[in-house]
Write an enzyme that holds these catalytic residues in place. Structure first.
Site, PDB file in Angstrom:
ATOM      1  NE  ARG A  88      -3.498  -0.117   2.655  1.00 39.66           N
ATOM      2  CZ  ARG A  88      -3.915  -0.695   3.780  1.00 39.66           C
ATOM      3  NH1 ARG A  88      -3.543  -0.222   4.962  1.00 39.66           N
ATOM      4  NH2 ARG A  88      -4.688  -1.763   3.739  1.00 39.66           N
ATOM      5  NE  ARG A 157      -2.201   2.031   9.597  1.00 35.68           N
ATOM      6  CZ  ARG A 157      -3.070   1.032   9.393  1.00 35.68           C
ATOM      7  NH1 ARG A 157      -3.876   1.054   8.346  1.00 35.68           N
ATOM      8  NH2 ARG A 157      -3.139   0.019  10.241  1.00 35.68           N
ATOM      9  CE  LYS A 241      -6.538  -0.081  11.701  1.00 35.36           C
ATOM     10  NZ  LYS A 241      -7.493  -0.712  10.732  1.00 35.36           N
ATOM     11  CE  LYS A 243      -7.589   3.886   9.308  1.00 35.10           C
ATOM     12  NZ  LYS A 243      -8.724   3.095   8.761  1.00 35.10           N
ATOM     13  CB  CYS A 464     -13.252  -3.651   1.743  1.00 33.05           C
ATOM     14  SG  CYS A 464     -14.051  -5.211   2.198  1.00 33.05           S
ATOM     15  CB  CYS A 470      -8.815  -9.137   2.870  1.00 34.18           C
ATOM     16  SG  CYS A 470      -8.842  -8.392   4.520  1.00 34.18           S
ATOM     17  CB  CYS A 509     -14.365  -8.508   7.993  1.00 38.58           C
ATOM     18  SG  CYS A 509     -13.226  -7.105   8.072  1.00 38.58           S
ATOM     19  CB  CYS A 513     -11.515  -1.245   4.853  1.00 36.26           C
ATOM     20  SG  CYS A 513     -10.363  -2.093   5.952  1.00 36.26           S
TER      21      CYS A 513
END
Length: 715
Positions: A88, A157, A241, A243, A464, A470, A509, A513
């Site tokens: 990514r 990120r 994470k 953001k 996603c 994934c 899931c 995302c």
């Protein structure tokens, strides 16, 4: 809150981390601590003759922008997994220079799966890379002025910003500028990235802004680890994470409420940058059957002058770093810190790092979602062109040759691009003389450039990647959504709602995302072939959807949504969107209607002869509606009583009458089969110059009236 002892507290300038047992941390915290600045065991294992990494190396690899995956389509029972890697990119504001795009396109062929994937955080993903090719792939990206460092892992990120390249709208220029500066401020400082992927070779990069460098190392109130390779993050980085986004007032093209920090540009009276409004504590991820995990909207924290923005951002990061959960990773995002503490306590703690009182949040206009598709003027004589990419997948498939078209355009015109948060892309700096040729290239390769020609369900949808790569995916998403949208469109068409649309988002899931919890209709994978259904988000992504159904089988899609859409059609307010309707009306009424609904019964309503069409003048309709509200009687009841009286006065034995040409200036009225025993009637304004309005009384004993504005401009 689980407290954690940092080894960095032994330095002369300590952070404000409370001291507690080192045993109350997750396994990953210890992996980060032992990694020697994100180096080991990744650096050692990279050169081992294996096709995958160990668990410890996988965790460190994430910080370098890659996930180890396996292609579940290729799994064979009792055989080794088909290991491959996803890479990514980290490119603030979605900016991709032409040389980087061509490199990524080439790598997709040489080492990847022949596709590129635009992410919902304005980056690119490469899929299908083998371990033996990982170093060569990352090295090529770095040498083309790109980076994958910090695109994944427990740190900041990719920083998002609105993608349009306006040249005379200063707020957009400032948003792009500070997206880059905040990204640089929070970028990992470890030398591991270039040591591992370039064998220590110094990368060619733009010189860092001295202002940002000075801000990173400033330690007025314990926000950094002095003399540490990672002054902001330390050896343990962040609990999870993190953001960040930067946007302008009113522009919600980046889902402003879903980030740990969102900065909103505020201009002074001279249209120069004054400072930023600050929101904090948003996040989408959750876990099935864990009610303590949930999506959350960011809160208003306050306003900061531009001179202090770096210190305030660092203060927020330090608060999460030092007080965020480090034992239970499901509870480690900063949104839970705000939820547990409340905004006031959180603000006070941030102010203790900041060293100042945070000013009040400044008023903002309403947020609107914008996708910037089609041709737009930059303001300098040039254009930018927004191109819709269904589910973000750039590929060549049959007559659809998007990847080839983009490659030709970049090669021929040397155009930069900006990726969008809705996984589309924008070409910028287009000379007016090149518009026609670019259009021709797109058309020849089967690409639709006119946004009005794109099905609106597709245009505003996201998914996603999910299966097969994934590792978190429970069921399909990207591969399933196109057929699901087509099936939803067919249901709407059958109900006479073929122009209706709403925001649909899908994930395989619950991690969110594609931000499904902000959609008007969100699908969240709950088990193979089944999805949670979330309803009630807004078209402009300003409110959370709520869980409506736990496990909807994809095979039951039409049967599930037919009663919901019928109820929406019958009870919506004028111009009301589907998501706002679900939020207003409530799930109890929707479920009750769906429970008592007979599939296909809408056909009896529309085709069974129990509705009739008459035309009335607009002013009469307005009076009728007003009287209906005043008397609390259905409009059809008022009309029916009036007509019965009128017919009785003409001739009690006549059961039909036709009135034609009452006045050449009056609308035509047609009354057909007016049986006084009927209790359903449809009244439609037939004036061709006016909007079509349909009123349906479903039962003369009920007060429910459906008023639907059928003008295509209302959708």
């Amino acid at each position: 809150m689980i407290e954690f002892l940092y080894t960095e507290q032994l330095t002369t300038q300590m952070v404000q981390t409370p001291i507690a047992s080192v045993n109350k941390v997750s396994k990953l915290e210890k992996i980060k601590e032992k990694s020697n600045g994100l180096r080991e065991p990744l650096a050692t294992e990279l050169h081992q003759n294996t096709n995958h990494f160990t668990e410890e190396a996988i965790q460190i690899l994430k910080f370098h922008g890659s996930y180890q995956q396996d292609n579940r389509d290729n799994r064979i029972k009792r055989q080794e997994k088909d290991y491959q890697f996803m890479l990514r990119t980290r490119n603030p504001g979605g900016f991709i220079p032409p040389e980087l795009y061509l490199t990524l396109d080439k790598l997709a062929t040489e080492y990847g799966n022949e596709t590129l994937r635009v992410t919902t955080r304005q980056g690119f993903q490469l899929h299908g890379i083998l371990k033996k090719n990982l170093q060569a792939t990352i090295a090529a990206i770095i040498k083309s002025m790109g980076s994958t460092l910090g695109a994944c892992g427990d740190l900041n990120r990719n920083v998002m910003a609105p993608p349009p390249t306006y040249k005379k709208r200063r707020e957009y220029i400032y948003a792009r500028e500070y997206a880059n500066k905040i990204a640089d401020l929070l970028k990992p400082q470890t030398g591991a990235y270039y040591e591992i992927w370039l064998d220590g070779e110094k990368a060619i990069s733009a010189e860092e802004d001295p202002e940002v460098k000075a801000a990173r190392n400033h330690n007025g109130n314990g926000t950094i680890f002095a003399d540490h390779e990672e002054p902001i993050y330390g050896s343990h980085y962040l609990p999870r994470k993190f953001k960040v986004s930067v946007t302008v007032p009113g522009d919600n093209s980046i889902d402003v409420y879903t980030h740990d920090i969102s900065l909103v540009v505020i201009l002074d009276s001279n249209k120069k940058l004054a400072g930023f409004n600050i929101l904090a504590g948003g996040g989408m991820g959750r876990t099935h059957n864990k009610e303590e995990t949930f999506p959350r909207l960011a809160d208003k924290i306050g306003y900061v002058d531009k001179e202090d923005v770096y210190d305030l951002v660092k203060a927020i990061v330090a608060t999460q770093r030092d007080y965020g959960e480090r034992y239970n990773r499901r509870h480690a995002r900063m949104k839970y810190l705000l939820e547990d503490w409340g905004v006031d306590k959180f603000r006070e703690k941030v102010e203790s790092f900041f060293g100042k009182t945070i000013s009040p949040f400044q008023p903002l206009p309403e947020w609107n979602y914008k996708d910037y598709l089609g041709w737009n003027k930059q303001g300098d004589g040039k254009f930018f062109l927004g191109i819709s990419i269904e589910n973000g997948r750039i590929k060549d498939e049959g007559n659809f040759q998007l990847r080839t078209a983009l490659r030709i355009i970049v090669q021929q015109f040397n155009l930069p691009m900006h990726l969008t948060a809705n996984h589309n892309l924008i070409f910028s700096e287009i000379e007016p003389t090149n518009k026609e040729e670019i259009e021709t290239i797109l058309h020849q390769h089967g690409i639709v450039s006119a946004p009005e020609e794109i099905d609106t369900l597709v245009r505003y949808s996201m998914a996603c990647p999910a299966l097969p790569t994934c590792g978190l995916a429970i069921t399909e998403s990207e591969r399933a959504l196109p057929s699901i949208l087509a099936r939803l469109r067919a249901v709407l068409a059958d109900l006479g709602m073929k122009k209706e649309y709403f925001v649909v988002r899908m994930t395989g899931c619950p991690n969110g995302c594609a931000r499904p919890y902000m959609a008007e209709l969100g699908f969240v994978g709950s088990m193979p072939g089944k999805y949670q259904v979330w309803l009630g988000g807004s078209p402009d992504q300003t409110q959370l959807a709520q869980l409506y159904e736990e496990k909807m089988s994809i095979e039951d899609l039409e049967a599930f949504f037919e009663p919901i859409f019928v109820f929406f059609k019958q009870n919506r307010e004028k111009k009301e969107s589907f998501g706002l309707f679900c939020h207003r009306i409530g799930f109890d009424e929707m479920r009750e209607f769906a429970t008592n609904y007979t599939l296909g019964s809408y056909k009896k309503i529309s085709k069974g002869g129990c509705q009739h069409r008459v035309g009335i003048p607009d002013e009469m309709f307005d009076d009728l509606k007003e009287r209906s509200i005043y008397e609390r009687r259905p409009m059809t009841k008022i009309v029916g009583d009036a007509l019965k009286l009128y017919f009785a006065q003409i001739n009690e034995n006549e059961d039909k009458i036709e009135i034609a040409q009452i006045n050449e200036n009056e609308d035509k009225i047609e009354i057909v089969n007016m049986d006084e025993n009927e209790d359903k009637i449809e009244i439609v304004n037939m004036d061709e110059n006016e909007d079509d309005i349909e009123i349906v009384n479903m039962d003369e004993n009920e007060d429910d009236i459906e008023i639907v504005n059928m003008d295509e401009n209302d959708y």
